[in-house]
Design an enzyme around this catalytic site. Structure first.
Site, PDB file in Angstrom:
ATOM      1  N   SER A 145      32.333  60.046  39.273  1.00 51.31           N
ATOM      2  CA  SER A 145      30.996  59.443  39.323  1.00 51.31           C
ATOM      3  C   SER A 145      30.889  58.679  40.631  1.00 51.31           C
ATOM      4  O   SER A 145      31.902  58.210  41.165  1.00 51.31           O
ATOM      5  CB  SER A 145      30.822  58.464  38.160  1.00 51.31           C
ATOM      6  OG  SER A 145      29.644  57.693  38.327  1.00 51.31           O
ATOM      7  N   TYR A 159      34.344  51.551  33.263  1.00 57.27           N
ATOM      8  CA  TYR A 159      33.929  52.938  33.541  1.00 57.27           C
ATOM      9  C   TYR A 159      34.194  53.267  35.010  1.00 57.27           C
ATOM     10  O   TYR A 159      34.798  54.291  35.325  1.00 57.27           O
ATOM     11  CB  TYR A 159      32.437  53.095  33.216  1.00 57.27           C
ATOM     12  CG  TYR A 159      31.860  54.454  33.540  1.00 57.27           C
ATOM     13  CD1 TYR A 159      32.049  55.535  32.684  1.00 57.27           C
ATOM     14  CD2 TYR A 159      31.110  54.664  34.705  1.00 57.27           C
ATOM     15  CE1 TYR A 159      31.505  56.787  32.971  1.00 57.27           C
ATOM     16  CE2 TYR A 159      30.565  55.904  35.001  1.00 57.27           C
ATOM     17  CZ  TYR A 159      30.764  56.963  34.130  1.00 57.27           C
ATOM     18  OH  TYR A 159      30.235  58.191  34.433  1.00 57.27           O
TER      19      TYR A 159
HETATM   20  P1  NDP Z   1      27.354  64.130  27.674  1.00 60.97           P
HETATM   21  O1  NDP Z   1      27.656  62.991  26.770  1.00 60.97           O
HETATM   22  O2  NDP Z   1      25.958  64.643  27.733  1.00 60.97           O
HETATM   23  O3  NDP Z   1      28.341  65.347  27.341  1.00 60.97           O
HETATM   24  C1  NDP Z   1      29.695  65.088  27.155  1.00 60.97           C
HETATM   25  C2  NDP Z   1      30.390  66.321  26.589  1.00 60.97           C
HETATM   26  O4  NDP Z   1      31.776  66.019  26.384  1.00 60.97           O
HETATM   27  C3  NDP Z   1      29.858  66.748  25.240  1.00 60.97           C
HETATM   28  O5  NDP Z   1      30.007  68.134  25.105  1.00 60.97           O
HETATM   29  C4  NDP Z   1      30.762  65.983  24.270  1.00 60.97           C
HETATM   30  O6  NDP Z   1      30.795  66.589  22.986  1.00 60.97           O
HETATM   31  C5  NDP Z   1      32.111  66.095  24.988  1.00 60.97           C
HETATM   32  N1  NDP Z   1      33.040  65.011  24.676  1.00 60.97           N
HETATM   33  C6  NDP Z   1      32.836  63.682  24.814  1.00 60.97           C
HETATM   34  N2  NDP Z   1      33.919  62.985  24.423  1.00 60.97           N
HETATM   35  C7  NDP Z   1      34.843  63.893  24.042  1.00 60.97           C
HETATM   36  C8  NDP Z   1      36.173  63.793  23.534  1.00 60.97           C
HETATM   37  N3  NDP Z   1      36.766  62.606  23.344  1.00 60.97           N
HETATM   38  N4  NDP Z   1      36.842  64.932  23.258  1.00 60.97           N
HETATM   39  C9  NDP Z   1      36.251  66.134  23.436  1.00 60.97           C
HETATM   40  N5  NDP Z   1      34.996  66.292  23.891  1.00 60.97           N
HETATM   41  C10 NDP Z   1      34.295  65.185  24.198  1.00 60.97           C
HETATM   42  O7  NDP Z   1      27.862  63.627  29.094  1.00 60.97           O
HETATM   43  P2  NDP Z   1      27.526  64.079  30.612  1.00 60.97           P
HETATM   44  O8  NDP Z   1      27.336  65.535  30.696  1.00 60.97           O
HETATM   45  O9  NDP Z   1      26.512  63.165  31.147  1.00 60.97           O
HETATM   46  O10 NDP Z   1      28.912  63.660  31.292  1.00 60.97           O
HETATM   47  C11 NDP Z   1      29.926  64.569  31.681  1.00 60.97           C
HETATM   48  C12 NDP Z   1      30.812  63.877  32.705  1.00 60.97           C
HETATM   49  O11 NDP Z   1      30.009  63.533  33.841  1.00 60.97           O
HETATM   50  C13 NDP Z   1      31.417  62.574  32.200  1.00 60.97           C
HETATM   51  O12 NDP Z   1      32.747  62.464  32.659  1.00 60.97           O
HETATM   52  C14 NDP Z   1      30.541  61.500  32.834  1.00 60.97           C
HETATM   53  O13 NDP Z   1      31.236  60.287  33.020  1.00 60.97           O
HETATM   54  C15 NDP Z   1      30.212  62.169  34.156  1.00 60.97           C
HETATM   55  N6  NDP Z   1      29.026  61.614  34.823  1.00 60.97           N
HETATM   56  C16 NDP Z   1      27.791  61.630  34.216  1.00 60.97           C
HETATM   57  C17 NDP Z   1      26.699  61.071  34.866  1.00 60.97           C
HETATM   58  C18 NDP Z   1      25.331  61.034  34.262  1.00 60.97           C
HETATM   59  O14 NDP Z   1      24.448  60.364  34.817  1.00 60.97           O
HETATM   60  N7  NDP Z   1      25.071  61.737  33.173  1.00 60.97           N
HETATM   61  C19 NDP Z   1      26.823  60.464  36.202  1.00 60.97           C
HETATM   62  C20 NDP Z   1      28.155  60.532  36.748  1.00 60.97           C
HETATM   63  C21 NDP Z   1      29.190  61.080  36.075  1.00 60.97           C
HETATM   64  P3  NDP Z   1      31.121  65.688  21.650  1.00 60.97           P
HETATM   65  O15 NDP Z   1      30.468  64.356  21.843  1.00 60.97           O
HETATM   66  O16 NDP Z   1      30.563  66.480  20.523  1.00 60.97           O
HETATM   67  O17 NDP Z   1      32.626  65.591  21.581  1.00 60.97           O
END
Ligand code: NDP
Length: 255
Positions: A145, A159
């Site tokens: 990020s 974070y």
């Molecule tokens: P979302 O919450 O929309 O999606 C996250 C995905 O990961 C889901 O499929 C979720 O499914 C899965 N997930 C979350 N926790 C776990 C776990 N413990 N084990 C297995 N699967 C898991 O997040 P984003 O797409 O926004 O984020 C993706 C990455 O991008 C993250 O690392 C985030 O920090 C990073 N990011 C996002 C930004 C933003 O503005 N959105 C900005 C900068 C970085 P489920 O919950 O069903 O397990």
């Protein structure tokens, strides 16, 4: 030509059911890769796998909670079976945040964020290393990020620290694993429209977007395109880099 294709490549994308991970699964599969993904929610994962199959993509999946060591070990065992011990691409995408002033974080908050974001990415990379090496041509991408590069008011210090640590892993692994023909890079997204940020109130979102020269948030597909490029044979000399995809936010020092 083969420089712009991922045919005969295998990939693991952690957290592929929503947001950035979902866009990465679709784009890698579109480029011809066979993809394995995971999430904690069996119903949502099943729905995604059905849709991807109907689109003609080669995607498999496992239910796994990557904040837990046993689940990471089981996942990599499954990946090894599905792809016959060889993996070309690892996308460490799973992530979470808890937004609080630093003095309010409980020790449970700290370990939840660190185990989901940092420990999972570190441990999955460790476990996947033999498979990446065996493929003869490996590529790891961390989804960090811009909060891991710059101090920002939101979403919080722990974070940001977890993401800064992931950026450093990209550099360390790059140097350690170049001899195994594994490239390692980090993609640092700015504010992106996903389920992760739905909890953030409108006033804060406006504050963030006003700091972005392009004056808008990213779509997940605007992040997945760089992630996919970094895995292509065309990116064969790019390693150890942290690349921001942020509409210019990280270079905006003045307005
Ligand atoms: P979302 O919450 O929309 O999606 C996250 C995905 O990961 C889901 O499929 C979720 O499914 C899965 N997930 C979350 N926790 C776990 C776990 N413990 N084990 C297995 N699967 C898991 O997040 P984003 O797409 O926004 O984020 C993706 C990455 O991008 C993250 O690392 C985030 O920090 C990073 N990011 C996002 C930004 C933003 O503005 N959105 C900005 C900068 C970085 P489920 O919950 O069903 O397990």
């Amino acid at each position: 030509g083969t420089r712009w294709s991922l045919r005969r490549h295998t990939a693991l994308v952690t957290g592929g059911t929503r947001g950035i991970g979902n866009a990465v699964v679709v784009e890698l599969a579109t480029m011809g890769a066979a993809v394995h993904t995971c999430s904690r929610n069996e119903v949502e994962l099943g729905k995604c796998l059905k849709e991807w199959m109907e689109s003609g993509f080669q995607v498999t999946g496992s239910v796994a909670d990557l904040s837990k060591r046993e689940d990471r070990e089981k996942l990599i065992q499954q990946v090894s079976i599905v792809f016959d011990g060889k993996l070309n691409i690892l996308i460490n995408n799973v992530g979470t945040f808890i937004s609080k002033p630093t003095v309010d974080y409980s020790s449970e908050d700290v370990s939840f964020v660190m185990s989901t974001n940092f420990d999972s990415a570190f441990h999955i990379s460790q476990l996947a290393h033999p498979l990446l090496k065996a493929s003869g041509k490996g590529s790891i991408v961390f989804i960090s990020s811009i909060a891991g590069i710059q101090a920002i008011k939101f979403p919080g210090s722990i974070y940001s620290a977890s993401k800064g640590a992931m950026n450093q892993l990209a550099k360390s692994f790059c140097c350690e694993w170049a001899k195994d023909n594994i490239r390692v890079n980090s993609v640092a997204p700015g504010f992106t429209k996903t389920s992760l940020v739905e909890q953030i109130n409108e006033e804060i979102v406006t504050g963030i977007v006003n700091r972005v020269p392009m004056r808008r948030a990213a779509e997940p597909e605007e992040i997945s395109s760089l992630v996919t490029f970094l895995c292509l044979p065309s990116a064969s000399y790019i390693t150890g880099q942290v690349i921001c995809v942020d509409g210019g936010m990280s270079v905006n020092g003045f307005f």
